[in-house]
Design a protein around this motif. Sequence first.
Motif, PDB file in Angstrom:
ATOM      1  N   GLY A 150       0.787  -1.223   0.000  1.00  0.00           N
ATOM      2  CA  GLY A 150       0.000   0.000   0.000  1.00  0.00           C
ATOM      3  C   GLY A 150       0.819   1.273   0.000  1.00  0.00           C
ATOM      4  N   SER A 151       2.095   1.186   0.402  1.00  0.00           N
ATOM      5  CA  SER A 151       2.910   2.399   0.409  1.00  0.00           C
ATOM      6  C   SER A 151       4.111   2.304  -0.536  1.00  0.00           C
ATOM      7  N   ARG A 152       4.080   1.290  -1.432  1.00  0.00           N
ATOM      8  CA  ARG A 152       5.099   1.235  -2.478  1.00  0.00           C
ATOM      9  C   ARG A 152       4.529   0.689  -3.785  1.00  0.00           C
ATOM     10  N   LEU A 153       4.096  -0.592  -3.782  1.00  0.00           N
ATOM     11  CA  LEU A 153       3.724  -1.257  -5.030  1.00  0.00           C
ATOM     12  C   LEU A 153       2.575  -0.557  -5.751  1.00  0.00           C
ATOM     13  N   PHE A 154       1.442  -0.394  -5.079  1.00  0.00           N
ATOM     14  CA  PHE A 154       0.281   0.166  -5.755  1.00  0.00           C
ATOM     15  C   PHE A 154       0.355   1.687  -5.945  1.00  0.00           C
ATOM     16  N   PRO A 155       0.984   2.451  -5.049  1.00  0.00           N
ATOM     17  CA  PRO A 155       1.213   3.859  -5.379  1.00  0.00           C
ATOM     18  C   PRO A 155       2.077   4.030  -6.639  1.00  0.00           C
ATOM     19  N   ALA A 160       2.533   5.069 -12.438  1.00  0.00           N
ATOM     20  CA  ALA A 160       2.872   4.568 -13.775  1.00  0.00           C
ATOM     21  C   ALA A 160       1.678   4.711 -14.713  1.00  0.00           C
ATOM     22  N   GLU A 161       0.489   4.462 -14.193  1.00  0.00           N
ATOM     23  CA  GLU A 161      -0.732   4.621 -14.993  1.00  0.00           C
ATOM     24  C   GLU A 161      -0.925   6.076 -15.419  1.00  0.00           C
ATOM     25  N   ALA A 162      -0.380   6.999 -14.609  1.00  0.00           N
ATOM     26  CA  ALA A 162      -0.463   8.431 -14.937  1.00  0.00           C
ATOM     27  C   ALA A 162       0.720   8.887 -15.792  1.00  0.00           C
ATOM     28  N   GLY A 163       1.551   7.937 -16.209  1.00  0.00           N
ATOM     29  CA  GLY A 163       2.672   8.254 -17.089  1.00  0.00           C
ATOM     30  C   GLY A 163       3.929   8.698 -16.385  1.00  0.00           C
ATOM     31  N   LEU A 164       4.052   8.392 -15.075  1.00  0.00           N
ATOM     32  CA  LEU A 164       5.210   8.826 -14.298  1.00  0.00           C
ATOM     33  C   LEU A 164       6.053   7.623 -13.883  1.00  0.00           C
ATOM     34  N   VAL A 168      12.932   8.842 -13.167  1.00  0.00           N
ATOM     35  CA  VAL A 168      12.861   9.546 -14.448  1.00  0.00           C
ATOM     36  C   VAL A 168      11.984  10.784 -14.295  1.00  0.00           C
ATOM     37  N   ASP A 169      10.737  10.548 -13.848  1.00  0.00           N
ATOM     38  CA  ASP A 169       9.774  11.639 -13.684  1.00  0.00           C
ATOM     39  C   ASP A 169       9.653  12.102 -12.238  1.00  0.00           C
ATOM     40  N   TYR A 170      10.071  11.283 -11.296  1.00  0.00           N
ATOM     41  CA  TYR A 170      10.053  11.650  -9.879  1.00  0.00           C
ATOM     42  C   TYR A 170      11.121  10.865  -9.146  1.00  0.00           C
ATOM     43  N   GLN A 171      11.494  11.362  -7.966  1.00  0.00           N
ATOM     44  CA  GLN A 171      12.527  10.708  -7.163  1.00  0.00           C
ATOM     45  C   GLN A 171      11.885  10.009  -5.970  1.00  0.00           C
ATOM     46  N   PRO A 172      11.872   8.673  -5.932  1.00  0.00           N
ATOM     47  CA  PRO A 172      11.291   7.973  -4.787  1.00  0.00           C
ATOM     48  C   PRO A 172      12.238   7.960  -3.588  1.00  0.00           C
ATOM     49  N   VAL A 173      11.672   8.125  -2.384  1.00  0.00           N
ATOM     50  CA  VAL A 173      12.428   7.968  -1.144  1.00  0.00           C
ATOM     51  C   VAL A 173      11.639   7.022  -0.242  1.00  0.00           C
TER      52      VAL A 173
END
Length: 292
Positions: A150-155, A160-164, A168-173
Amino acid sequence: MAACCCMAFLTSACSGEPKPSPTAQSAPVKTLVVALVPDEDAATVIQDNQGLKSYLEITLDVPVELVVSTDYSTLIEAATRNKSNLTYFGPLSYVIARSRATFLEPFAVRLKDGASTYKAVLIGNREQGIDSFDAVRGQTVALGDPASTGSRLFPQLRLAEAGLQPNVDYQPVFLGTHDAVAKAVERGTAAAGGLSQVIYEKLVEQGTINPDKLVVLGTSSAIPQYPWTMGSGLNEELRQAIKQSFYNLKDPALLQPLRADGFVPAQDSDYDSIRHAARVLELSLPELVTKS
């Protein structure tokens, strides 16, 4: 108490002992070790499960020890080495553990409002103007544990569904827990973040976070609920008694802290959608956990 349990858990989980065979002889259980997913801080997780602990001790007539690991990797490691009798996994951490130890048996999931699924929510910092998925582009996105559903896979699937795409498009932490994600976005140390919708609503209800400082960007598709699993070291009589204890639990006072209306049976195939989501994101399950 939580800290002491955690240290004992870490010691046994990381001992390097070989994994037990699922056909190993079942010895009598003196204490039922119940390992809980660390999706919130350990004190909160322990407190929420105190009622369940007492209920199981009464119905099963065996002492119960609640354990919260420091992270999902330790939870998985302990379960796959049969160091816990019952393990409460997140869906993705279960799939990872099951890929390493097929003897793990999912037997129950919580039921809430007639559904055995939940959703993840994406939130943005209002002051920074993060009010849409497009606004996330170029920003830092807070996530929980790398093995969290709930706080990694599906977010990340929703992004990704929104094209991000990450990196590349954002920096995950990665911040470890769902509540840490919400607080980081509220403070503005992360522009956006993803967490379980149930936990988000709980934090708002408790006043832990201020929803006026946040914008809900969207929700994920339905996710199969967290599974309760059993290891291989329990005799058949106790296994059946455990299952019935969960299925028969109807007391609202005990269920309310668990955010459940009851429990229903679960099976491994319920989590095929988790495996599919991991493939879509091209995630390697072994790489989502650290090696001890």
